[in-house]
Scaffold this motif. Structure first.
Motif, mmCIF file in Angstrom:
data_model
loop_
_atom_site.group_PDB
_atom_site.id
_atom_site.type_symbol
_atom_site.label_atom_id
_atom_site.label_comp_id
_atom_site.label_asym_id
_atom_site.label_seq_id
_atom_site.Cartn_x
_atom_site.Cartn_y
_atom_site.Cartn_z
ATOM 1 N N GLN A 19 49.343 32.493 20.049
ATOM 2 C CA GLN A 19 50.287 33.264 19.217
ATOM 3 C C GLN A 19 50.125 32.999 17.720
ATOM 4 N N LYS A 20 48.986 32.412 17.338
ATOM 5 C CA LYS A 20 48.804 32.052 15.931
ATOM 6 C C LYS A 20 47.483 32.548 15.337
ATOM 7 N N THR A 21 46.384 32.162 15.938
ATOM 8 C CA THR A 21 45.096 32.375 15.294
ATOM 9 C C THR A 21 44.287 33.522 15.881
ATOM 10 N N ALA A 22 43.478 34.127 15.001
ATOM 11 C CA ALA A 22 42.600 35.219 15.422
ATOM 12 C C ALA A 22 41.478 34.693 16.315
ATOM 13 N N LYS A 23 40.988 33.494 16.015
ATOM 14 C CA LYS A 23 39.922 32.922 16.832
ATOM 15 C C LYS A 23 40.385 32.732 18.268
ATOM 16 N N ASP A 24 41.586 32.203 18.447
ATOM 17 C CA ASP A 24 42.070 31.969 19.807
ATOM 18 C C ASP A 24 42.317 33.292 20.531
ATOM 19 N N LEU A 25 42.762 34.303 19.798
ATOM 20 C CA LEU A 25 42.953 35.621 20.410
ATOM 21 C C LEU A 25 41.610 36.161 20.904
ATOM 22 N N GLN A 26 40.595 36.046 20.061
ATOM 23 C CA GLN A 26 39.271 36.522 20.447
ATOM 24 C C GLN A 26 38.747 35.753 21.658
ATOM 25 N N ASN A 27 38.912 34.430 21.631
ATOM 26 C CA ASN A 27 38.453 33.613 22.754
ATOM 27 C C ASN A 27 39.156 33.976 24.057
ATOM 28 N N LYS A 28 40.448 34.230 23.967
ATOM 29 C CA LYS A 28 41.208 34.549 25.185
ATOM 30 C C LYS A 28 40.810 35.921 25.737
ATOM 31 N N VAL A 29 40.491 36.859 24.859
ATOM 32 C CA VAL A 29 40.036 38.170 25.318
ATOM 33 C C VAL A 29 38.701 38.033 26.039
ATOM 34 N N ILE A 30 37.769 37.303 25.442
ATOM 35 C CA ILE A 30 36.452 37.116 26.045
ATOM 36 C C ILE A 30 36.565 36.333 27.351
ATOM 37 N N LYS A 31 37.358 35.289 27.357
ATOM 38 C CA LYS A 31 37.549 34.474 28.563
ATOM 39 C C LYS A 31 38.154 35.309 29.690
ATOM 40 N N SER A 32 39.154 36.117 29.363
ATOM 41 C CA SER A 32 39.814 36.942 30.371
ATOM 42 C C SER A 32 38.885 38.050 30.864
ATOM 43 N N PHE A 33 38.100 38.625 29.944
ATOM 44 C CA PHE A 33 37.130 39.632 30.355
ATOM 45 C C PHE A 33 36.135 39.024 31.346
ATOM 46 N N PHE A 34 35.709 37.816 31.069
ATOM 47 C CA PHE A 34 34.795 37.114 31.977
ATOM 48 C C PHE A 34 35.430 36.949 33.360
ATOM 49 N N ASP A 35 36.682 36.541 33.387
ATOM 50 C CA ASP A 35 37.357 36.265 34.661
ATOM 51 C C ASP A 35 37.643 37.522 35.483
ATOM 52 N N TYR A 36 37.897 38.637 34.793
ATOM 53 C CA TYR A 36 38.312 39.851 35.499
ATOM 54 C C TYR A 36 37.275 40.969 35.446
ATOM 55 N N SER A 37 36.008 40.590 35.391
ATOM 56 C CA SER A 37 34.917 41.567 35.442
ATOM 57 C C SER A 37 33.801 41.007 36.313
ATOM 58 N N LYS A 38 32.726 41.760 36.436
ATOM 59 C CA LYS A 38 31.593 41.344 37.268
ATOM 60 C C LYS A 38 30.954 40.048 36.791
ATOM 61 N N TYR A 39 31.194 39.677 35.524
ATOM 62 C CA TYR A 39 30.555 38.497 34.965
ATOM 63 C C TYR A 39 31.028 37.194 35.601
ATOM 64 N N ASN A 40 32.166 37.236 36.289
ATOM 65 C CA ASN A 40 32.662 35.994 36.901
ATOM 66 C C ASN A 40 31.772 35.528 38.045
ATOM 67 N N GLN A 41 30.777 36.346 38.387
ATOM 68 C CA GLN A 41 29.847 35.985 39.456
ATOM 69 C C GLN A 41 28.572 35.345 38.918
ATOM 70 N N VAL A 42 28.458 35.248 37.598
ATOM 71 C CA VAL A 42 27.260 34.665 36.992
ATOM 72 C C VAL A 42 27.661 33.522 36.066
ATOM 73 N N SER A 43 26.667 32.894 35.467
ATOM 74 C CA SER A 43 26.928 31.761 34.568
ATOM 75 C C SER A 43 26.246 32.003 33.227
ATOM 76 N N PRO A 44 26.860 32.799 32.358
ATOM 77 C CA PRO A 44 26.245 33.099 31.064
ATOM 78 C C PRO A 44 26.204 31.874 30.153
ATOM 79 N N LYS A 45 25.256 31.875 29.250
ATOM 80 C CA LYS A 45 25.144 30.797 28.273
ATOM 81 C C LYS A 45 25.723 31.210 26.924
ATOM 82 N N MET A 46 25.770 32.529 26.671
ATOM 83 C CA MET A 46 26.285 33.043 25.411
ATOM 84 C C MET A 46 26.997 34.364 25.674
#
Length: 228
Positions: free
Chosen positions: A107-134
């Protein structure tokens, strides 16, 4: 950090002017086993001030409703006609993604918002079946925040794609004309010049982290350019 989320510390930001080839580059990188490619423009810069802080009146609801071509909102569509054509997002559980971001963002920083979007996208998309490095994200105008992104992520990489300005302007004018909008050549040239100036300064300061690609060379020799 949990091992499977280590990739969050290693972003690749694609920058460049509209119709300069940023979407082409993003799509070429999509599918690489080591990369998690965010399929739409996050558009975070629209909510940042010059210092890279979220505006005081920032509302996360507005962030999720932005788009559909420049924000995460388009992920809720089964198929979205956006800047790269029709894309299938049926594998993404958007409601759960959004719920996760709302609950975990600091609820404060733009960086954490961006990280949470990317993390959640990873968890709720096809990517959760792989192990990306970047992970990869592209938004037009991100070159204004190269220094900011590198301060957030010391191991980040920046790929700026540059296109012949005459061709770039012609393509952009045609694209905007379809939307009933006119493009001023002088304004375009000023922004094009400022953009490449920012990137060249960043390249001189961070030569190991900033890469400049030419659109024309990418078309002529995609294999050689992608090896870079």
């Amino acid at each position: 950090m949990i091992e499977k989320y280590k990739f969050l510390d290693y972003p690749i930001f694609i920058t460049g002017n509209a119709t300069s080839g940023t979407t082409l580059l993003r799509n070429l990188l999509d599918g690489h086993k080591d990369l998690m490619v965010f399929p739409v423009q996050m558009g975070l810069r629209a909510f940042l001030d010059k210092e890279g802080m979220l505006y005081s009146d920032f509302e996360i609801d507005n962030f999720f409703q932005s788009g559909p071509t420049t924000g995460v909102n388009s992920l809720h569509l089964n198929k979205a006609s956006n800047d790269s054509g029709d894309r299938d997002y049926t594998d993404i559980n958007f409601s759960e993604l959004k719920k996760r971001v709302y609950s975990e963002w600091d609820q404060k920083t733009a960086k954490d918002l961006q990280n949470k979007v990317i993390k959640s996208f990873f968890d709720y998309s096809k990517y959760n079946q792989v192990s990306p490095k970047m992970w990869v994200e592209k938004t037009h105008g991100n070159d204004k925040y190269i220094e900011l992104f590198l301060s957030w992520y010391p191991a980040a990489k920046i790929i700026h794609i540059i296109r012949d300005p005459y061709d770039n302007f012609s393509s952009y004018r045609k694209k905007m004309a379809k939307n009933g909008e006119a493009v001023d050549a002088v304004s375009f040239c000023v922004e094009w010049t400022l953009s490449i100036d920012r990137v060249l300064k960043a390249y001189k300061k961070y030569p190991q982290q900033v890469l400049i690609l030419q659109f024309e060379k990418l078309l002529q020799s995609p294999s050689n350019e992608l090896l870079k």
